[in-house]
Write a protein that holds these residues in place. Structure first.
Motif, PDB file in Angstrom:
ATOM      1  N   THR A 104      72.936  24.718  57.019  1.00 18.95           N
ATOM      2  CA  THR A 104      72.851  24.649  58.481  1.00 18.95           C
ATOM      3  C   THR A 104      72.423  23.263  58.938  1.00 18.95           C
ATOM      4  O   THR A 104      73.020  22.677  59.851  1.00 18.95           O
ATOM      5  N   TYR A 105      71.378  22.712  58.306  1.00 16.50           N
ATOM      6  CA  TYR A 105      70.856  21.410  58.714  1.00 16.50           C
ATOM      7  C   TYR A 105      71.882  20.303  58.467  1.00 16.50           C
ATOM      8  O   TYR A 105      72.095  19.431  59.325  1.00 16.50           O
ATOM      9  N   SER A 106      72.520  20.317  57.299  1.00 20.76           N
ATOM     10  CA  SER A 106      73.480  19.258  56.976  1.00 20.76           C
ATOM     11  C   SER A 106      74.714  19.338  57.874  1.00 20.76           C
ATOM     12  O   SER A 106      75.244  18.308  58.306  1.00 20.76           O
ATOM     13  N   TYR A 107      75.174  20.546  58.172  1.00 21.39           N
ATOM     14  CA  TYR A 107      76.324  20.723  59.060  1.00 21.39           C
ATOM     15  C   TYR A 107      76.032  20.131  60.432  1.00 21.39           C
ATOM     16  O   TYR A 107      76.860  19.409  61.015  1.00 21.39           O
ATOM     17  N   LEU A 108      74.848  20.413  60.959  1.00 21.48           N
ATOM     18  CA  LEU A 108      74.471  19.909  62.279  1.00 21.48           C
ATOM     19  C   LEU A 108      74.400  18.386  62.295  1.00 21.48           C
ATOM     20  O   LEU A 108      74.943  17.729  63.187  1.00 21.48           O
ATOM     21  N   VAL A 109      73.750  17.801  61.295  1.00 22.58           N
ATOM     22  CA  VAL A 109      73.557  16.350  61.263  1.00 22.58           C
ATOM     23  C   VAL A 109      74.890  15.628  61.103  1.00 22.58           C
ATOM     24  O   VAL A 109      75.094  14.545  61.672  1.00 22.58           O
ATOM     25  N   LEU A 110      75.821  16.210  60.355  1.00 21.28           N
ATOM     26  CA  LEU A 110      77.061  15.522  60.021  1.00 21.28           C
ATOM     27  C   LEU A 110      78.166  15.716  61.054  1.00 21.28           C
ATOM     28  O   LEU A 110      79.137  14.940  61.057  1.00 21.28           O
ATOM     29  N   LEU A 111      78.061  16.710  61.926  1.00 21.59           N
ATOM     30  CA  LEU A 111      79.189  17.083  62.774  1.00 21.59           C
ATOM     31  C   LEU A 111      79.636  15.946  63.689  1.00 21.59           C
ATOM     32  O   LEU A 111      80.824  15.588  63.721  1.00 21.59           O
ATOM     33  N   PHE A 112      78.723  15.342  64.441  1.00 21.68           N
ATOM     34  CA  PHE A 112      79.121  14.287  65.382  1.00 21.68           C
ATOM     35  C   PHE A 112      79.575  13.009  64.672  1.00 21.68           C
ATOM     36  O   PHE A 112      80.617  12.449  65.040  1.00 21.68           O
ATOM     37  N   PRO A 113      78.860  12.513  63.650  1.00 20.54           N
ATOM     38  CA  PRO A 113      79.395  11.350  62.920  1.00 20.54           C
ATOM     39  C   PRO A 113      80.765  11.604  62.313  1.00 20.54           C
ATOM     40  O   PRO A 113      81.625  10.713  62.323  1.00 20.54           O
ATOM     41  N   VAL A 114      80.995  12.808  61.804  1.00 17.19           N
ATOM     42  CA  VAL A 114      82.306  13.122  61.228  1.00 17.19           C
ATOM     43  C   VAL A 114      83.369  13.164  62.315  1.00 17.19           C
ATOM     44  O   VAL A 114      84.512  12.737  62.097  1.00 17.19           O
ATOM     45  N   PHE A 115      83.008  13.641  63.504  1.00 19.24           N
ATOM     46  CA  PHE A 115      83.951  13.665  64.623  1.00 19.24           C
ATOM     47  C   PHE A 115      84.441  12.258  64.947  1.00 19.24           C
ATOM     48  O   PHE A 115      85.647  12.024  65.127  1.00 19.24           O
ATOM     49  N   ILE A 159      79.057  19.028  54.118  1.00 20.30           N
ATOM     50  CA  ILE A 159      80.076  17.986  54.330  1.00 20.30           C
ATOM     51  C   ILE A 159      81.460  18.614  54.433  1.00 20.30           C
ATOM     52  O   ILE A 159      82.265  18.265  55.297  1.00 20.30           O
ATOM     53  N   ALA A 160      81.739  19.563  53.529  1.00 24.80           N
ATOM     54  CA  ALA A 160      83.062  20.203  53.512  1.00 24.80           C
ATOM     55  C   ALA A 160      83.342  20.946  54.813  1.00 24.80           C
ATOM     56  O   ALA A 160      84.461  20.889  55.347  1.00 24.80           O
ATOM     57  N   THR A 161      82.347  21.645  55.354  1.00 24.39           N
ATOM     58  CA  THR A 161      82.568  22.395  56.592  1.00 24.39           C
ATOM     59  C   THR A 161      82.627  21.472  57.811  1.00 24.39           C
ATOM     60  O   THR A 161      83.394  21.715  58.742  1.00 24.39           O
ATOM     61  N   ALA A 162      81.820  20.406  57.815  1.00 26.59           N
ATOM     62  CA  ALA A 162      81.847  19.470  58.944  1.00 26.59           C
ATOM     63  C   ALA A 162      83.174  18.730  59.029  1.00 26.59           C
ATOM     64  O   ALA A 162      83.641  18.394  60.131  1.00 26.59           O
ATOM     65  N   THR A 163      83.803  18.473  57.890  1.00 21.20           N
ATOM     66  CA  THR A 163      85.064  17.734  57.873  1.00 21.20           C
ATOM     67  C   THR A 163      86.270  18.622  58.148  1.00 21.20           C
ATOM     68  O   THR A 163      87.406  18.134  58.129  1.00 21.20           O
ATOM     69  N   ALA A 447      89.645  18.984  71.617  1.00 18.75           N
ATOM     70  CA  ALA A 447      88.792  18.706  70.464  1.00 18.75           C
ATOM     71  C   ALA A 447      87.377  18.356  70.903  1.00 18.75           C
ATOM     72  O   ALA A 447      86.397  18.755  70.265  1.00 18.75           O
ATOM     73  N   LEU A 448      87.259  17.609  72.008  1.00 16.41           N
ATOM     74  CA  LEU A 448      85.935  17.230  72.512  1.00 16.41           C
ATOM     75  C   LEU A 448      85.147  18.469  72.932  1.00 16.41           C
ATOM     76  O   LEU A 448      83.989  18.643  72.530  1.00 16.41           O
ATOM     77  N   VAL A 449      85.755  19.350  73.717  1.00 19.81           N
ATOM     78  CA  VAL A 449      85.053  20.532  74.219  1.00 19.81           C
ATOM     79  C   VAL A 449      84.707  21.474  73.074  1.00 19.81           C
ATOM     80  O   VAL A 449      83.577  21.974  72.973  1.00 19.81           O
ATOM     81  N   PHE A 450      85.681  21.737  72.191  1.00 16.19           N
ATOM     82  CA  PHE A 450      85.417  22.626  71.071  1.00 16.19           C
ATOM     83  C   PHE A 450      84.340  22.042  70.153  1.00 16.19           C
ATOM     84  O   PHE A 450      83.501  22.770  69.621  1.00 16.19           O
ATOM     85  N   GLY A 451      84.386  20.716  69.969  1.00 12.94           N
ATOM     86  CA  GLY A 451      83.372  20.071  69.132  1.00 12.94           C
ATOM     87  C   GLY A 451      81.985  20.156  69.735  1.00 12.94           C
ATOM     88  O   GLY A 451      81.008  20.416  69.039  1.00 12.94           O
ATOM     89  N   VAL A 452      81.882  19.939  71.054  1.00 14.54           N
ATOM     90  CA  VAL A 452      80.584  20.028  71.730  1.00 14.54           C
ATOM     91  C   VAL A 452      80.047  21.454  71.663  1.00 14.54           C
ATOM     92  O   VAL A 452      78.856  21.676  71.401  1.00 14.54           O
ATOM     93  N   ASN A 453      80.916  22.438  71.895  1.00 15.40           N
ATOM     94  CA  ASN A 453      80.483  23.836  71.821  1.00 15.40           C
ATOM     95  C   ASN A 453      79.962  24.185  70.423  1.00 15.40           C
ATOM     96  O   ASN A 453      78.939  24.861  70.272  1.00 15.40           O
ATOM     97  N   THR A 454      80.687  23.721  69.403  1.00 16.15           N
ATOM     98  CA  THR A 454      80.247  23.983  68.031  1.00 16.15           C
ATOM     99  C   THR A 454      78.944  23.272  67.723  1.00 16.15           C
ATOM    100  O   THR A 454      78.066  23.821  67.045  1.00 16.15           O
ATOM    101  N   PHE A 455      78.793  22.055  68.227  1.00 18.44           N
ATOM    102  CA  PHE A 455      77.550  21.305  68.002  1.00 18.44           C
ATOM    103  C   PHE A 455      76.358  22.023  68.624  1.00 18.44           C
ATOM    104  O   PHE A 455      75.286  22.131  68.006  1.00 18.44           O
ATOM    105  N   ILE A 456      76.527  22.525  69.845  1.00 17.31           N
ATOM    106  CA  ILE A 456      75.436  23.255  70.495  1.00 17.31           C
ATOM    107  C   ILE A 456      75.117  24.527  69.720  1.00 17.31           C
ATOM    108  O   ILE A 456      73.945  24.897  69.539  1.00 17.31           O
ATOM    109  N   ALA A 457      76.176  25.214  69.235  1.00 18.95           N
ATOM    110  CA  ALA A 457      75.964  26.424  68.433  1.00 18.95           C
ATOM    111  C   ALA A 457      75.168  26.100  67.173  1.00 18.95           C
ATOM    112  O   ALA A 457      74.242  26.837  66.794  1.00 18.95           O
ATOM    113  N   LEU A 458      75.495  24.979  66.531  1.00 20.97           N
ATOM    114  CA  LEU A 458      74.769  24.587  65.317  1.00 20.97           C
ATOM    115  C   LEU A 458      73.333  24.180  65.630  1.00 20.97           C
ATOM    116  O   LEU A 458      72.424  24.431  64.832  1.00 20.97           O
TER     117      LEU A 458
END
Length: 523
Positions: A104-115, A159-163, A447-458
């Motif tokens: 959970t922690y790694s997914y959250l930290v990596l999501l925006f940089p990976v975007f 990393i795999a899930t964030a990418t 992609a921006l909206v879906f990414g932001v929604n997922t980031f908030i969920a994480l």
């Protein structure tokens, strides 16, 4: 004779680009789509995934130091059973409270940089990174020992899930706009079929052939390695949304974008950046094709972030979009928690060392029935602007009931059934939320909206994990956790019920307002 101005130059450039595009055969979409579908299928074909928790708690991993049992004539079988039970509880606590939260922690930290990296590197390198991360994850599942090593494993899985964002957005950069719906259905179907086949294969090999869970991980490692090999053959995209933006030479005057099926206005990033607008009037009027490097605009990095922020404000200024996005974020947070720890709950109800388990079959059935429910969404006729929030409230309440039954009824088949119902409802609602958000977008920023929604969920999931799951927080038992998750979904239902009721009252009162105001003026 008219002097060529910016508008005529834009029109000429648009004609040139359309002629250039017309020379590209439509069949060129097939090869990248087929390769991406093959990648998605093999990357999702992981028969060991439904049995991850039993595998980590089994004899293949050494998450805690084994304690010596009593010796001598007083060491009866009961004493050994007590020691083994205590050892089992220690292992479960490490898996649920110290290992799974790392993902959970790694997914959250990596999501925006990976975007951002996905757009800057133009998709393919990030797809390769996902394949490599999956290989490292399953290699460590096979051979890594000890708590710290398994925590690193969870980081690589993060990393795999964030990418995954690169996989789902790559195809839009290499195919024509008219093919978007078709290639999207192909790619998503490939991952769905891969996951289903993997779950069924794993269940058959465990229940019928009697294979070990270690052998299932060998098959999973082989499949993700094949996916990684396939990814190397993907063509490298020449454009992306922000960092490698093709100038609007394929647009008509006033930023009107021409595509098959009509004309659509476009308020994309090019309309916000001055240097991208200036490029339009500076395109030479010749028939020679400039190299791709000259066609691309290289916007300033900080300016790209500014465009992202402005687009974010514009997108979320829509009340319906904001409503569906709030539900997306809140429910996805709870969905991740339930799916991540469901195997742990099943292990509590029916330990895998005492009886046969059917985790793979349950995952396959829930996925297939969820796909049927998603398909049926296209035939539902309802005014979502009026009844949408009440629908979300009703189904969120059903989700809460399913999670509560899963937690309180000590029967494994009831648990399995409740889990299937839970996944079906969520997949149904998230599909509705997806096309409702897309329908309310004023610009092409999916992609921006879906990414932001997922980031908030994480972010919410991280907070929930820190408080409820993590050993540094409350570190609650798995059954207590699921009781909290049921209450969480019930709270979502109450929030949307109250908001939906208020909106319905407002909509039905609106027709009366003009009459009342006219009565006031006449009197």
């Amino acid at each position: 004779m008219d002097v060529p101005g910016p508008v005529t130059r834009r029109a000429a450039a648009a004609a040139t680009m359309l002629l250039r595009t017309a020379r590209v055969p439509r069949e060129c979409w097939f090869v990248p789509t087929a390769l991406l579908c093959a990648y998605g299928f093999f990357a999702s074909l992981r028969p060991s995934e439904p049995f991850l928790t039993p595998y980590l708690l089994g004899p293949d991993k050494n998450l805690t130091e084994r304690e010596e049992t009593l010796e001598g004539p007083r060491a009866v079988i009961l004493d050994r059973a007590v020691v083994n039970q205590g050892q089992r509880q220690k292992e479960e606590k490490k898996v649920f409270n110290e290992i799974y939260p790392v993902w959970t922690y790694s997914y959250l930290v990596l999501l925006f940089p990976v975007f951002l990296a996905t757009d800057f590197l133009r998709y393919k390198p990030v797809v390769l990174l996902q394949g490599l991360s999956l290989i490292v994850t399953w290699f460590m599942l096979l051979y890594a020992q000890g708590l710290l090593a398994i925590q690193f494993l969870e980081f690589f899985y993060g990393i795999a899930t964030a990418t995954e964002i690169a996989y789902y957005s790559y195809i839009y950069s290499v195919v024509d706009l008219s093919m978007y719906q078709k290639v999207t259905s192909y790619c998503r179907s490939a991952t769905l079929v891969g996951f289903t086949v993997g779950s069924v294969l794993g269940q058959i090999l465990v229940s019928v052939a009697g294979w070990s869970l270690f052998s299932l991980n060998v098959i999973s490692l082989t499949c993700v390695s094949v996916a990684f090999a396939v990814a190397w053959f993907l063509p490298m995209p020449q454009k992306s949304l922000f960092f490698h933006h093709v100038p609007p030479s394929c647009r008509g005057a006033n930023g009107v974008k021409v595509h098959s099926g009509g004309i659509a206005t476009d308020t994309s990033a090019s309309n916000h950046l001055p240097q991208w607008e200036d490029v339009e009037s500076k395109i030479p009027l010749n028939t020679e094709e400039p190299p791709m490097e000259e066609q691309e605009s290289k916007p300033d990095r900080l300016l790209v972030l500014k465009v992202l922020w402005n687009d974010f404000l514009v997108c979320y200024s829509s009340h319906p979009l904001l409503c569906w996005s709030v539900w997306w974020a809140l429910s996805t947070c709870g969905y991740f928690q339930v799916v991540n720890y469901a195997q742990g709950l099943w292990e509590q109800v029916m330990p895998s060392r005492h009886a046969a388990i059917y985790n793979g079959g349950v995952e396959a059935v829930s996925t297939l029935l969820g796909a049927v429910a998603v398909f049926a969404v296209g035939y539902i006729k309802i005014s979502w602007s009026i009844w949408g929030e009440l629908t979300l409230s009703l189904f969120s309440l059903l989700i809460a009931a399913a999670v509560y039954i899963m937690d309180t009824v000590g029967n494994i088949w009831v648990c399995y059934t409740s889990y299937v119902v839970f996944r079906i409802i969520y997949m149904l609602l998230i599909t509705i939320a997806t096309f409702q958000i897309a329908a309310n977008l004023s610009m092409e920023r999916y992609a921006l909206v879906f990414g932001v929604n997922t980031f908030i969920a994480l972010a919410l999931q991280t907070l929930l994990t820190l408080i409820v799951v993590d050993a540094s927080g409350l570190g609650l038992e798995i059954t207590t956790q699921f009781f909290i998750y049921a209450g969480y979904f019930a709270l979502i239902a109450v929030v949307f019920l109250s908001n939906g009721a208020v909106n319905i009252l407002k909509k039905y009162r609106k027709p009366e307002d003009p009459e009342s105001s006219s009565q006031v003026t006449t009197s």
